[in-house]
Design an enzyme around this catalytic site. Sequence first.
Site, PDB file in Angstrom:
ATOM      1  CD  GLU A 103      -2.157   1.105   3.007  1.00 27.17           C
ATOM      2  OE1 GLU A 103      -1.693   0.284   3.831  1.00 27.17           O
ATOM      3  OE2 GLU A 103      -2.875   2.054   3.343  1.00 27.17           O
ATOM      4  CB  ILE A 126       2.843 -11.382   4.638  1.00 34.97           C
ATOM      5  CG1 ILE A 126       2.894 -10.314   5.744  1.00 34.97           C
ATOM      6  CG2 ILE A 126       4.226 -11.823   4.221  1.00 34.97           C
ATOM      7  CD1 ILE A 126       3.386 -10.845   7.085  1.00 34.97           C
ATOM      8  CG  ASP A 127      -0.103  -7.191   5.985  1.00 36.65           C
ATOM      9  OD1 ASP A 127       0.413  -8.098   6.650  1.00 36.65           O
ATOM     10  OD2 ASP A 127       0.223  -6.001   6.097  1.00 36.65           O
ATOM     11  NE  ARG A 162       0.715 -24.543  29.712  1.00 36.53           N
ATOM     12  CZ  ARG A 162       1.979 -24.931  29.586  1.00 36.53           C
ATOM     13  NH1 ARG A 162       2.475 -25.254  28.405  1.00 36.53           N
ATOM     14  NH2 ARG A 162       2.757 -24.972  30.641  1.00 36.53           N
ATOM     15  CG  MET A 169       2.881  -9.931  11.626  1.00 34.89           C
ATOM     16  SD  MET A 169       4.338  -9.624  10.598  1.00 34.89           S
ATOM     17  CE  MET A 169       5.462  -8.943  11.811  1.00 34.89           C
ATOM     18  N   GLY A 170      -0.764  -8.975   9.889  1.00 31.23           N
ATOM     19  CA  GLY A 170      -1.833  -8.662   8.939  1.00 31.23           C
ATOM     20  C   GLY A 170      -2.278  -7.222   8.992  1.00 31.23           C
ATOM     21  NE  ARG A 171       0.789  -1.844   9.085  1.00 32.39           N
ATOM     22  CZ  ARG A 171       1.860  -1.498   8.398  1.00 32.39           C
ATOM     23  NH1 ARG A 171       1.792  -1.375   7.112  1.00 32.39           N
ATOM     24  NH2 ARG A 171       2.993  -1.299   9.022  1.00 32.39           N
ATOM     25  CD  GLN A 277       2.824 -14.193  11.186  1.00 32.70           C
ATOM     26  OE1 GLN A 277       1.649 -14.177  10.882  1.00 32.70           O
ATOM     27  NE2 GLN A 277       3.323 -13.400  12.115  1.00 32.70           N
ATOM     28  NE  ARG A 278       8.086  -8.587   7.012  1.00 36.44           N
ATOM     29  CZ  ARG A 278       8.190  -7.421   7.675  1.00 36.44           C
ATOM     30  NH1 ARG A 278       7.137  -6.898   8.265  1.00 36.44           N
ATOM     31  NH2 ARG A 278       9.329  -6.780   7.732  1.00 36.44           N
TER      32      ARG A 278
HETATM   33  O1  F6P Z   1       2.780  -5.178   6.239  1.00 32.35           O
HETATM   34  C1  F6P Z   1       3.501  -6.306   6.602  1.00 32.35           C
HETATM   35  C2  F6P Z   1       3.683  -6.378   8.084  1.00 32.35           C
HETATM   36  O2  F6P Z   1       4.402  -7.550   8.392  1.00 32.35           O
HETATM   37  C3  F6P Z   1       2.406  -6.281   8.919  1.00 32.35           C
HETATM   38  O3  F6P Z   1       1.708  -7.492   8.963  1.00 32.35           O
HETATM   39  C4  F6P Z   1       2.953  -5.846  10.247  1.00 32.35           C
HETATM   40  O4  F6P Z   1       2.004  -5.150  11.019  1.00 32.35           O
HETATM   41  C5  F6P Z   1       4.077  -4.936   9.855  1.00 32.35           C
HETATM   42  O5  F6P Z   1       4.458  -5.282   8.535  1.00 32.35           O
HETATM   43  C6  F6P Z   1       5.286  -5.027  10.752  1.00 32.35           C
HETATM   44  O6  F6P Z   1       6.204  -4.074  10.331  1.00 32.35           O
HETATM   45  P1  F6P Z   1       7.723  -4.054  10.774  1.00 32.35           P
HETATM   46  O7  F6P Z   1       8.456  -5.099   9.997  1.00 32.35           O
HETATM   47  O8  F6P Z   1       8.179  -2.703  10.407  1.00 32.35           O
HETATM   48  O9  F6P Z   1       7.765  -4.364  12.227  1.00 32.35           O
END
Ligand code: F6P
Length: 345
Positions: A103, A126-127, A162, A169-171, A277-278
Amino acid sequence: MRIGVLTGGGDCPGLNAVIRAVVRKGVGIYGHEFVGFRDGWRGPLEQLTTELGVPEVRGILPRGGTILGSSRTNPFSVDGGSERVRQNLHDLGVDALVAIGGEDTLGVATRLTELGVNVVGVPKTIDNDLSATDYTFGFDTAVNIATEAIDRLHTTAESHHRALIVEVMGRHAGWIALHSGLAGGANVILIPEIPFSIERVCAYVESRFQSQYAPILVVAEGAMPEQSEQLSLGRPGAGGVDAFGHARLGGIGEWLAGQIETRTGKEARTIVLGHIQRGGTPSAFDRVLATRFGLAAIDAVQDGDFGTMVALRATDIVRVRLAAATSELKTVPAELYAEAEVFFG
Ligand code: F6P
């Protein structure tokens, strides 16, 4: 033509596959020359360049991250930034730019296009929250990583009776949570699009314990309870906001664990998957999608079709206007969430 390539924003698996495809087709089929810009928009802003030819892209298809580096630099938040970008591109003899980003990076690309810069965009994140494309690459890999984590957590949750909470993540979009939660058989999935009732979540947890299973709750980092006024999450002070005004999210998982322990008397622990996740190698789906995006992007450059972004529509790669692609966030529709709700509790 001399073409610049940059990767901006949070990295994601598949960026190198795009770079490789752009360069391989650009050099091999069209006879273009390339220059790599380092660290997103900081590259053209500060003239940070690197060699980018066929030798540089050998062997990078399965590698995570980006050989060009990335940053969240916003030339529009720097005094005279956009003018400097234009001047530097001119001085370096760059005729066109391929900007690979989400974005924010594509938002900058859109504004630069309006100022006359020749840009073609490639959607990544990834979002999976970019409108105009059915999927962004990086998302499939992130979902697979989160799903594997959930699979592994089921067994240990059951051994210890438990509740385990997986924060993903995903914002402001719940795509990763929804897909990994569905694929991993989560007891509850919480997403930013739909504020949740903590009472209902605790009821799901209790019913899962009653059926002799330990609950796994998947919560998106941007999810919020219905009564969220008292809740202060994230790190607006410590991490500040980035150059695009985004605060760092996180903390909802811990908050949830506290609530569950207090309200149900059951032990609850939180696992924050974070940047795992990235990282690492892209899935086969993401390698193919990223490669197809790269091929289509260099075709758009060759055609002089600037101000566009390549996008996936069903199984076709199409071109859309950059402005349309970044105008709104793609969030999870209520009908899709309702499909997942069948399995809650
Ligand atoms: O936009 C990708 C993302 O991994 C989001 O899911 C997450 O909120 C953000 O980036 C984390 O950003 P940074 O790597 O700057 O901590």
